[in-house]
Design a protein around this motif. Structure first.
Motif, PDB file in Angstrom:
ATOM      1  N   GLY A   7       0.817  -1.212   0.000  1.00  0.00           N
ATOM      2  CA  GLY A   7       0.000   0.000   0.000  1.00  0.00           C
ATOM      3  C   GLY A   7       0.846   1.255   0.000  1.00  0.00           C
ATOM      4  O   GLY A   7       0.612   2.177  -0.780  1.00  0.00           O
ATOM      5  N   ASP A  44     -10.327   2.227  -6.538  1.00  0.00           N
ATOM      6  CA  ASP A  44      -9.261   1.575  -5.766  1.00  0.00           C
ATOM      7  C   ASP A  44      -8.243   2.602  -5.292  1.00  0.00           C
ATOM      8  O   ASP A  44      -7.814   2.591  -4.135  1.00  0.00           O
ATOM      9  CB  ASP A  44      -8.529   0.530  -6.617  1.00  0.00           C
ATOM     10  N   PHE A  89     -11.842  -1.491   2.087  1.00  0.00           N
ATOM     11  CA  PHE A  89     -10.841  -2.523   2.348  1.00  0.00           C
ATOM     12  C   PHE A  89     -11.298  -3.529   3.412  1.00  0.00           C
ATOM     13  O   PHE A  89     -10.509  -4.342   3.885  1.00  0.00           O
ATOM     14  CB  PHE A  89      -9.508  -1.886   2.771  1.00  0.00           C
ATOM     15  N   ASP A  91     -11.934  -3.130   6.462  1.00  0.00           N
ATOM     16  CA  ASP A  91     -11.199  -2.946   7.712  1.00  0.00           C
ATOM     17  C   ASP A  91     -12.190  -2.523   8.801  1.00  0.00           C
ATOM     18  O   ASP A  91     -12.244  -1.366   9.213  1.00  0.00           O
ATOM     19  CB  ASP A  91     -10.097  -1.905   7.532  1.00  0.00           C
ATOM     20  N   SER A 148      -4.449  -3.550   9.038  1.00  0.00           N
ATOM     21  CA  SER A 148      -4.951  -2.664   7.974  1.00  0.00           C
ATOM     22  C   SER A 148      -4.028  -2.717   6.767  1.00  0.00           C
ATOM     23  O   SER A 148      -4.487  -2.827   5.622  1.00  0.00           O
ATOM     24  CB  SER A 148      -5.029  -1.220   8.487  1.00  0.00           C
ATOM     25  N   ILE A 152      -4.932  -4.087   2.916  1.00  0.00           N
ATOM     26  CA  ILE A 152      -4.713  -3.277   1.718  1.00  0.00           C
ATOM     27  C   ILE A 152      -3.774  -4.000   0.760  1.00  0.00           C
ATOM     28  O   ILE A 152      -4.027  -4.049  -0.448  1.00  0.00           O
ATOM     29  CB  ILE A 152      -4.193  -1.883   2.099  1.00  0.00           C
ATOM     30  N   HIS A 155      -5.644  -6.660  -1.004  1.00  0.00           N
ATOM     31  CA  HIS A 155      -6.512  -6.084  -2.033  1.00  0.00           C
ATOM     32  C   HIS A 155      -5.709  -5.723  -3.284  1.00  0.00           C
ATOM     33  O   HIS A 155      -6.146  -5.995  -4.402  1.00  0.00           O
ATOM     34  CB  HIS A 155      -7.227  -4.838  -1.487  1.00  0.00           C
TER      35      HIS A 155
END
Length: 167
Positions: A7, A44, A89, A91, A148, A152, A155
């Protein structure tokens, strides 16, 4: 590259482009330029950008964590964008935490507009209740942050075309 670093790796060029654009923007045009920059990102990329703008301010020391949360709350588009990013995401831990922070800030009379924003970093030390709550929130944020970053990264791995030029 470790998944939890993907990320930040993808965020770097975005924030670089943002800062470059803002460096040549007149103050009176900055809000419109910020919004245009954000709107030109994919969904995104918007989620990634919103998360990391928040994240890099939230990992700061406690008084900065407090002030930036209050400052972002006073900007409804930024605040809702941060919440949307956490939701995007999946989260849920950080989203629930952000909603607790929001509830606390609102209960303390923090404004939801920059027009009324006069909060200072020093305000935190003046209120024992605020200090205790924000200390707890900040610690929870720091504890949840590694997950987190993994979410990410996962993803990004499922949608690399949204973040990388693939040849």
């Amino acid at each position: 590259m470790p998944q939890e670093k993907l990320g930040a790796f993808c965020f770097r060029p975005m924030i670089g482009a943002y800062k470059e654009k803002m460096s040549v923007t007149e103050l009176e045009e900055s809000a419109a330029v910020k919004e245009q920059f954000y709107n030109e990102l994919t969904t995104d990329q918007q989620a990634l950008f919103s998360f990391f703008v928040y994240y890099y301010h939230a990992v700061d020391p406690l008084d900065e964590y407090f002030w930036w949360n209050a400052y972002f709350l006073a900007q409804p588009k930024i605040w809702s964008g941060t919440k949307a990013a956490l939701n995007y995401f999946d989260d849920t831990v950080q989203l629930q935490l952000l909603e607790k922070v929001e509830g606390a800030l609102l209960s303390w009379g923090q404004p939801t507009s920059l027009t009324d924003f006069q909060t200072t970093r020093e305000d935190l030390a003046k209120h024992e209740e605020w200090l205790a709550a924000m200390s707890s929130f900040h610690l929870s944020f720091l504890e949840a942050a590694p997950n987190s970053l993994r979410l990410i990264g996962a993803h990004i791995l499922t949608r690399p075309e949204s973040f990388f030029d693939l040849e």
